[in-house]
Design a protein around this motif. Structure first.
Motif, PDB file in Angstrom:
ATOM      1  N   ASP A 256     -17.647  70.617 -62.326  1.00 22.90           N
ATOM      2  CA  ASP A 256     -18.032  71.892 -62.205  1.00 22.90           C
ATOM      3  C   ASP A 256     -18.205  72.606 -63.056  1.00 22.90           C
ATOM      4  N   VAL A 257     -17.249  72.585 -63.695  1.00 23.73           N
ATOM      5  CA  VAL A 257     -17.476  74.337 -64.902  1.00 23.73           C
ATOM      6  C   VAL A 257     -17.668  73.391 -66.705  1.00 23.73           C
ATOM      7  N   ASP A 258     -16.757  72.139 -66.436  1.00 23.83           N
ATOM      8  CA  ASP A 258     -17.300  71.288 -67.528  1.00 23.83           C
ATOM      9  C   ASP A 258     -18.664  70.429 -67.777  1.00 23.83           C
ATOM     10  N   LEU A 259     -19.570  70.215 -66.594  1.00 25.17           N
ATOM     11  CA  LEU A 259     -20.651  69.741 -66.455  1.00 25.17           C
ATOM     12  C   LEU A 259     -20.997  71.238 -66.735  1.00 25.17           C
ATOM     13  N   ILE A 260     -21.041  72.579 -66.041  1.00 24.68           N
ATOM     14  CA  ILE A 260     -21.888  73.423 -66.616  1.00 24.68           C
ATOM     15  C   ILE A 260     -22.047  73.864 -68.028  1.00 24.68           C
ATOM     16  N   ARG A 261     -20.878  73.770 -68.541  1.00 24.18           N
ATOM     17  CA  ARG A 261     -20.365  73.993 -70.212  1.00 24.18           C
ATOM     18  C   ARG A 261     -21.371  73.246 -71.075  1.00 24.18           C
ATOM     19  N   TRP A 262     -21.362  71.405 -70.881  1.00 25.09           N
ATOM     20  CA  TRP A 262     -21.985  71.096 -71.134  1.00 25.09           C
ATOM     21  C   TRP A 262     -23.633  70.649 -71.094  1.00 25.09           C
ATOM     22  N   GLY A 263     -24.115  71.113 -69.830  1.00 25.45           N
ATOM     23  CA  GLY A 263     -24.959  71.350 -69.657  1.00 25.45           C
ATOM     24  C   GLY A 263     -25.936  72.813 -70.414  1.00 25.45           C
ATOM     25  N   LEU A 264     -24.961  73.119 -70.693  1.00 24.98           N
ATOM     26  CA  LEU A 264     -25.192  74.439 -71.513  1.00 24.98           C
ATOM     27  C   LEU A 264     -25.680  74.458 -72.910  1.00 24.98           C
ATOM     28  N   ALA A 265     -24.550  73.422 -73.599  1.00 25.33           N
ATOM     29  CA  ALA A 265     -24.847  72.607 -74.730  1.00 25.33           C
ATOM     30  C   ALA A 265     -26.195  72.228 -75.135  1.00 25.33           C
ATOM     31  N   ARG A 266     -26.818  71.149 -73.839  1.00 25.80           N
ATOM     32  CA  ARG A 266     -27.427  70.893 -73.931  1.00 25.80           C
ATOM     33  C   ARG A 266     -28.825  72.086 -74.270  1.00 25.80           C
ATOM     34  N   ARG A 267     -29.205  72.679 -73.057  1.00 23.10           N
ATOM     35  CA  ARG A 267     -29.970  73.781 -73.120  1.00 23.10           C
ATOM     36  C   ARG A 267     -30.074  74.475 -74.678  1.00 23.10           C
ATOM     37  N   ILE A 268     -29.314  74.380 -75.121  1.00 20.47           N
ATOM     38  CA  ILE A 268     -28.755  75.143 -76.711  1.00 20.47           C
ATOM     39  C   ILE A 268     -29.530  74.243 -77.829  1.00 20.47           C
ATOM     40  N   THR A 269     -29.456  72.898 -77.814  1.00 20.28           N
ATOM     41  CA  THR A 269     -29.662  71.764 -78.115  1.00 20.28           C
ATOM     42  C   THR A 269     -30.927  71.803 -78.382  1.00 20.28           C
ATOM     43  N   LEU A 270     -32.164  71.664 -77.331  1.00 21.58           N
ATOM     44  CA  LEU A 270     -33.013  72.128 -76.337  1.00 21.58           C
ATOM     45  C   LEU A 270     -34.107  72.595 -76.940  1.00 21.58           C
ATOM     46  N   ALA A 271     -33.264  74.347 -77.464  1.00 22.54           N
ATOM     47  CA  ALA A 271     -33.994  75.407 -77.353  1.00 22.54           C
ATOM     48  C   ALA A 271     -33.836  76.325 -78.749  1.00 22.54           C
ATOM     49  N   ALA A 272     -33.333  74.592 -79.485  1.00 26.66           N
ATOM     50  CA  ALA A 272     -32.995  74.911 -81.032  1.00 26.66           C
ATOM     51  C   ALA A 272     -33.879  74.017 -81.309  1.00 26.66           C
ATOM     52  N   ALA A 273     -34.951  73.158 -80.618  1.00 26.93           N
ATOM     53  CA  ALA A 273     -35.732  71.974 -81.372  1.00 26.93           C
ATOM     54  C   ALA A 273     -37.270  72.506 -80.888  1.00 26.93           C
ATOM     55  N   GLU A 274     -37.028  73.558 -79.956  1.00 24.69           N
ATOM     56  CA  GLU A 274     -38.253  74.120 -79.591  1.00 24.69           C
ATOM     57  C   GLU A 274     -39.585  74.708 -80.902  1.00 24.69           C
TER      58      GLU A 274
END
Length: 204
Positions: free
Chosen positions: A186-204
Motif C-alpha cells: 500500500d505504501v508503494d501504491l500510494i506513492r505511485w498514485g501520488l506521482a500520477r496525481r502530479i502528472t494529471l495536475a500538470a496536464a490541466e
C-alpha cells in the motif's frame, strides 16, 4: 543480416529509453514524497467535542509515518494552484439514510474520480454504541482507509492493517491503543498514485 541489424538497433534504443524512463519515474516518485495532499472534512452532524479533531490528527499522523504529507482541515474545499499534488479530497461525514449500502459498510469512496473526489463516511455507524476513544480511533482509520483508496486510484484491499476489507474485534482493540499499520504494497501504491496525481495536475 538485415533483420539482425534492425534487432540490434532496437536493443540499443531500448537501452537508451529504459534508463530515461526509470529516471523520470524516480523523479515523479520523489515529487510525490514532497507533495502535500489537501483533505477537507465536511459535517453537518453533531458529535461529542474533540472526536473529529482527534481523528484528523491521528489520520494525519498515520500517513506521516509512511512519509505521506496529508493536510486535513474543516471547511469549504479550495484548490491551491501552487499545490502540485492535484485537487483536494473531500470527506463528508453523514448518515446512511440516503445510501443503499451493505449493513456493515462504514464508508465508501470513488477512487477513479480523481478530479473532485468525494469520500462518504457514515458517521451514524461509526458512533453507534462506541465510547469516545474508540470512536476517534475508528473515525481516523475509516478516513485513512478511504483516502488511501483515492490516492492509490484502485479498488483493492490488503490482508491486514489499515487496508483490510473488514476489521475484526481484535483490530478494533488494537486501533484504540495504536494505529493499524499500512502494508508495504500500500505504501508503494500510494506513492505511485501520488506521482500520477502530479502528472494529471500538470496536464490541466
Amino acid at each position: 543480416m538485415r533483420k539482425s541489424w534492425m534487432i540490434t538497433i532496437a536493443m540499443l534504443s531500448g537501452m537508451t529509453v529504459l534508463p530515461a524512463f526509470a529516471e523520470e519515474a524516480n523523479r515523479k516518485v520523489k515529487q510525490a514524497q514532497d507533495c502535500k495532499v489537501d483533505v477537507y472534512v465536511e459535517t453537518v452532524l453533531a458529535m461529542p467535542k474533540g472526536i473529529l479533531l482527534d481523528a484528523r490528527l491521528q489520520a494525519t499522523q498515520m500517513f506521516r509515518e509512511i512519509g505521506v504529507k496529508v493536510h486535513m482541515r474543516e471547511g469549504i474545499p479550495a484548490r491551491d494552484p501552487r499545490n502540485v499534488c492535484g485537487p483536494p479530497i473531500v470527506v463528508k461525514l453523514e448518515t446512511t439514510t440516503r445510501y443503499p449500502v451493505p449493513p456493515d459498510a462504514l464508508a465508501y469512496a470513488q477512487p477513479y474520480n480523481v478530479s473532485g473526489t468525494c469520500i462518504h463516511v457514515f458517521l451514524d455507524r461509526v458512533l453507534l454504541g462506541r465510547k469516545q476513544p474508540l470512536v476517534s480511533a475508528l473515525l481516523a482509520h475509516v478516513m485513512a482507509h478511504e483516502i488511501t483508496h483515492v490516492l492509490e486510484q484502485i479498488v483493492r484491499h490488503s490482508n491486514g492493517g489499515v487496508m483490510k476489507t473488514h476489521w475484526s474485534s481484535d483490530d478494533y482493540q488494537r486501533m484504540e491503543r495504536n494505529p493499524l499499520p499500512f502494508a508495504s504494497e500500500d505504501v508503494d501504491l500510494i506513492r505511485w498514485g501520488l506521482a500520477r496525481r502530479i502528472t494529471l495536475a500538470a496536464a490541466e
